[in-house]
Design a protein around this motif. Structure first.
Motif, short mmCIF file in Angstrom:
data_model
loop_
_atom_site.label_atom_id
_atom_site.label_comp_id
_atom_site.label_asym_id
_atom_site.label_seq_id
_atom_site.Cartn_x
_atom_site.Cartn_y
_atom_site.Cartn_z
N THR A 1 2.48 12.45 9.13
CA THR A 1 2.38 11.01 9.38
C THR A 1 2.36 10.21 8.08
O THR A 1 2.96 9.15 7.99
N VAL A 2 1.66 10.75 7.08
CA VAL A 2 1.64 10.07 5.77
C VAL A 2 3.06 10.12 5.17
O VAL A 2 3.55 9.13 4.62
N THR A 3 3.70 11.26 5.31
CA THR A 3 5.06 11.41 4.81
C THR A 3 5.99 10.40 5.50
O THR A 3 6.80 9.75 4.85
N GLY A 4 5.84 10.23 6.81
CA GLY A 4 6.64 9.24 7.53
C GLY A 4 6.43 7.84 7.00
O GLY A 4 7.40 7.06 6.91
N CYS A 5 5.21 7.50 6.63
CA CYS A 5 4.93 6.16 6.07
C CYS A 5 5.67 5.96 4.75
O CYS A 5 6.13 4.86 4.46
N ALA B 1 9.88 -8.11 -6.69
CA ALA B 1 10.73 -7.07 -7.28
C ALA B 1 9.90 -6.11 -8.13
O ALA B 1 10.02 -4.88 -8.00
N LYS B 2 9.05 -6.64 -8.97
CA LYS B 2 8.21 -5.80 -9.84
C LYS B 2 7.23 -4.99 -9.01
O LYS B 2 7.09 -3.78 -9.21
N GLY B 3 6.55 -5.64 -8.08
CA GLY B 3 5.59 -4.92 -7.23
C GLY B 3 6.27 -3.83 -6.41
O GLY B 3 5.74 -2.71 -6.28
N LEU B 4 7.43 -4.13 -5.87
CA LEU B 4 8.17 -3.16 -5.08
C LEU B 4 8.62 -1.99 -5.95
O LEU B 4 8.48 -0.83 -5.56
N GLN B 5 9.15 -2.27 -7.13
CA GLN B 5 9.60 -1.20 -8.02
C GLN B 5 8.44 -0.28 -8.38
O GLN B 5 8.57 0.95 -8.34
N GLY C 1 0.23 -5.57 5.46
CA GLY C 1 1.67 -5.32 5.46
C GLY C 1 2.26 -5.31 6.86
O GLY C 1 3.33 -5.88 7.10
N LEU C 2 1.57 -4.68 7.80
CA LEU C 2 2.06 -4.66 9.18
C LEU C 2 2.05 -6.05 9.81
O LEU C 2 2.97 -6.41 10.56
N CYS C 3 1.05 -6.85 9.48
CA CYS C 3 1.00 -8.23 9.98
C CYS C 3 2.16 -9.04 9.40
O CYS C 3 2.82 -9.80 10.13
N VAL C 4 2.40 -8.88 8.11
CA VAL C 4 3.54 -9.56 7.48
C VAL C 4 4.84 -9.13 8.17
O VAL C 4 5.71 -9.95 8.45
N MET C 5 4.96 -7.84 8.48
CA MET C 5 6.16 -7.33 9.16
C MET C 5 6.35 -7.98 10.52
O MET C 5 7.48 -8.22 10.95
N ALA C 6 5.26 -8.26 11.22
CA ALA C 6 5.37 -8.92 12.53
C ALA C 6 5.99 -10.30 12.38
O ALA C 6 6.85 -10.70 13.18
N PHE C 7 5.59 -11.03 11.36
CA PHE C 7 6.19 -12.35 11.10
C PHE C 7 7.66 -12.21 10.73
O PHE C 7 8.52 -12.94 11.23
N GLY D 1 2.16 2.96 1.89
CA GLY D 1 3.46 2.98 2.57
C GLY D 1 3.75 1.72 3.35
O GLY D 1 4.84 1.14 3.24
N PHE D 2 2.78 1.27 4.15
CA PHE D 2 3.00 0.07 4.95
C PHE D 2 3.07 -1.20 4.09
O PHE D 2 3.85 -2.11 4.37
N ALA D 3 2.27 -1.25 3.04
CA ALA D 3 2.33 -2.40 2.13
C ALA D 3 3.67 -2.42 1.39
O ALA D 3 4.28 -3.49 1.21
N THR D 4 4.16 -1.25 0.99
CA THR D 4 5.46 -1.16 0.31
C THR D 4 6.58 -1.61 1.25
O THR D 4 7.50 -2.31 0.82
N LEU D 5 6.50 -1.23 2.50
CA LEU D 5 7.50 -1.65 3.48
C LEU D 5 7.54 -3.17 3.59
O LEU D 5 8.63 -3.77 3.61
N ALA D 6 6.39 -3.81 3.63
CA ALA D 6 6.35 -5.28 3.71
C ALA D 6 6.96 -5.90 2.45
O ALA D 6 7.70 -6.90 2.55
N LEU D 7 6.68 -5.32 1.29
CA LEU D 7 7.29 -5.84 0.06
C LEU D 7 8.81 -5.68 0.11
O LEU D 7 9.55 -6.60 -0.26
N ALA D 8 9.28 -4.53 0.57
CA ALA D 8 10.72 -4.27 0.62
C ALA D 8 11.43 -5.21 1.58
O ALA D 8 12.48 -5.77 1.26
N GLU D 9 10.87 -5.37 2.77
CA GLU D 9 11.50 -6.26 3.76
C GLU D 9 11.51 -7.70 3.26
O GLU D 9 12.48 -8.41 3.45
N SER D 10 10.43 -8.11 2.63
CA SER D 10 10.36 -9.48 2.11
C SER D 10 11.34 -9.69 0.97
O SER D 10 12.03 -10.71 0.90
#
Length: 176
Positions: A170-174, A136-140, A69-75, A117-126
């Motif tokens: 830190t987990v809560t922040g993610c 959409a389904k994965g993010l929901q 997810g973080l690598c996807v976010m870099a792109f 958390g980080f994988a969800t962020l990548a799904l949301a940004e994408s």
């Protein structure tokens, strides 16, 4: 002159005086220095070259969905998206990997809430860039897990697993 009249006069003069603010440089007008762009593109090329066909990075921790997810976010941060750009295939492979690691029963991605958390962020940004029903389904499902874990937690926060009764900042922040 009485003090109240003097105060009124001073306030009237201040209100009538034009106020100018300091001219601040605007970030959008500043070009990205070429050396910074070169470094960023070199980093993206490294990520692209070291990504496996399955969408993960095979250096040990690179198979964790949160790392993917973080690598996807870099792109994505460079302006790439899953449908256009030089790194679109890398983004698609990363997203496919994240979705393949999501549990169908509850939407949990990976083996820790950090990963989730980080994988969800990548799904949301994408999903914010392209409308894709798989995303959409994965993010929901991922967001539902985050919210349900918070509801079950007596502290209203998150720890390393969705069932955990304690909390970690830190987990809560993610998750936020």
């Amino acid at each position: 002159m009485k003090s109240s009249a003097r105060t009124f006069l001073i306030l009237t003069l201040l209100a009538a005086t034009p106020v100018t603010s300091q001219s601040l440089p605007r970030r959008q007008d500043d070009p990205i220095p070429p050396q910074v762009e070169t470094m960023y593109e070199s980093g993206l090329e490294f990520l692209a070259d070291s990504q496996g066909e399955n969408g993960a990075w095979q250096d040990g921790t690179g198979s964790e969905p949160g790392v993917v997810g973080l690598c996807v976010m870099a792109f994505l941060a460079h302006g790439e998206d899953p449908n256009h750009g030089r790194f679109s295939q890398n983004i698609k492979r990363g997203l496919d990997y994240i979705l393949s690691r999501q549990q169908g029963s509850n939407g949990y991605i990976g083996s820790s809430m950090y990963n989730h958390g980080f994988a969800t962020l990548a799904l949301a940004e994408s999903y914010g860039m392209v409308r894709d029903e798989r995303l959409a389904k994965g993010l929901q499902d991922a967001v539902d897990l985050i919210l349900n874990a918070q509801k079950r937690n007596p502290r209203g926060a998150w720890r390393y697993s969705p069932e955990s009764p304690d909390a970690d900042t830190t987990v809560t922040g993610c998750q936020l």
